[in-house]
Write a protein that holds these residues in place. Structure first.
Motif, short mmCIF file in Angstrom:
data_model
loop_
_atom_site.label_atom_id
_atom_site.label_comp_id
_atom_site.label_asym_id
_atom_site.label_seq_id
_atom_site.Cartn_x
_atom_site.Cartn_y
_atom_site.Cartn_z
N VAL A 1 -8.21 1.38 5.51
CA VAL A 1 -7.63 0.30 4.71
C VAL A 1 -8.11 -1.05 5.24
O VAL A 1 -8.51 -1.93 4.45
N ALA A 2 -8.08 -1.24 6.54
CA ALA A 2 -8.51 -2.51 7.15
C ALA A 2 -9.98 -2.79 6.85
O ALA A 2 -10.35 -3.89 6.45
N LEU B 1 -10.50 -3.64 3.09
CA LEU B 1 -10.05 -4.99 2.76
C LEU B 1 -11.08 -6.01 3.22
O LEU B 1 -11.47 -6.90 2.46
N LEU B 2 -11.53 -5.90 4.45
CA LEU B 2 -12.50 -6.86 4.98
C LEU B 2 -13.82 -6.80 4.23
O LEU B 2 -14.40 -7.83 3.88
N PHE B 3 -14.30 -5.59 3.93
CA PHE B 3 -15.53 -5.45 3.15
C PHE B 3 -15.37 -6.07 1.76
O PHE B 3 -16.28 -6.72 1.26
N SER B 4 -14.20 -5.87 1.14
CA SER B 4 -13.99 -6.40 -0.21
C SER B 4 -13.97 -7.93 -0.22
O SER B 4 -14.26 -8.54 -1.25
N ALA C 1 -6.53 -2.41 15.89
CA ALA C 1 -6.30 -3.76 16.39
C ALA C 1 -7.38 -4.63 15.78
O ALA C 1 -8.56 -4.33 15.90
N ILE C 2 -6.97 -5.69 15.11
CA ILE C 2 -7.91 -6.54 14.39
C ILE C 2 -8.07 -7.86 15.12
O ILE C 2 -7.08 -8.53 15.44
N ILE D 1 -2.56 -3.55 11.52
CA ILE D 1 -2.73 -3.53 10.07
C ILE D 1 -1.65 -4.36 9.38
O ILE D 1 -1.91 -5.02 8.37
N GLU D 2 -0.44 -4.38 9.96
CA GLU D 2 0.65 -5.16 9.36
C GLU D 2 0.31 -6.65 9.36
O GLU D 2 0.53 -7.35 8.36
N SER D 3 -0.24 -7.13 10.45
CA SER D 3 -0.62 -8.55 10.54
C SER D 3 -1.77 -8.87 9.60
O SER D 3 -1.78 -9.93 8.97
N LEU D 4 -2.72 -7.96 9.50
CA LEU D 4 -3.85 -8.17 8.59
C LEU D 4 -3.37 -8.25 7.15
O LEU D 4 -3.72 -9.18 6.41
N MET D 5 -2.54 -7.31 6.75
CA MET D 5 -2.05 -7.29 5.37
C MET D 5 -1.14 -8.49 5.09
O MET D 5 -1.22 -9.09 4.02
#
Length: 84
Positions: free
Chosen positions: A6-7, A10-13, A49-50, A60-64
């Motif tokens: 998912v991470a 999202l980043l690729f998109s 971890a992003i 992932i929660e922070s990223l989203m």
């Protein structure tokens, strides 16, 4: 794992080409990664971890949450990861 997928999606998109370190295929042990993440954040950190611009964003929660509240794109631009 599905959250890593998912991470990455999202980043690729968004047009970002993330550097990905996969724990199951690299010579770095998961315990070593967890120790470094604990040192950086002062708490147990979930995976994935992003990092953005060399700084730990979180899991992932922070990223989203950053994506939903609109702060992710400016953060990526500031880090030089996104040129749009």
């Amino acid at each position: 794992c599905c959250m890593c997928h998912v991470a990455k999606r999202l980043l690729f998109s968004l047009g970002v080409g993330p550097t990905v370190v996969e724990l199951d295929s690299d010579s770095i042990s998961a315990a070593d990664i967890q120790a470094v993440l604990y040192h950086l954040s002062g708490k147990q950190q979930s995976l994935p971890a992003i990092f953005v611009g060399g700084k730990l964003l979180g899991g992932i929660e922070s990223l989203m949450a950053s994506h939903i509240n609109g702060s992710l794109v400016p953060l990526l631009k500031q880090a030089g990861a996104l040129w749009l």
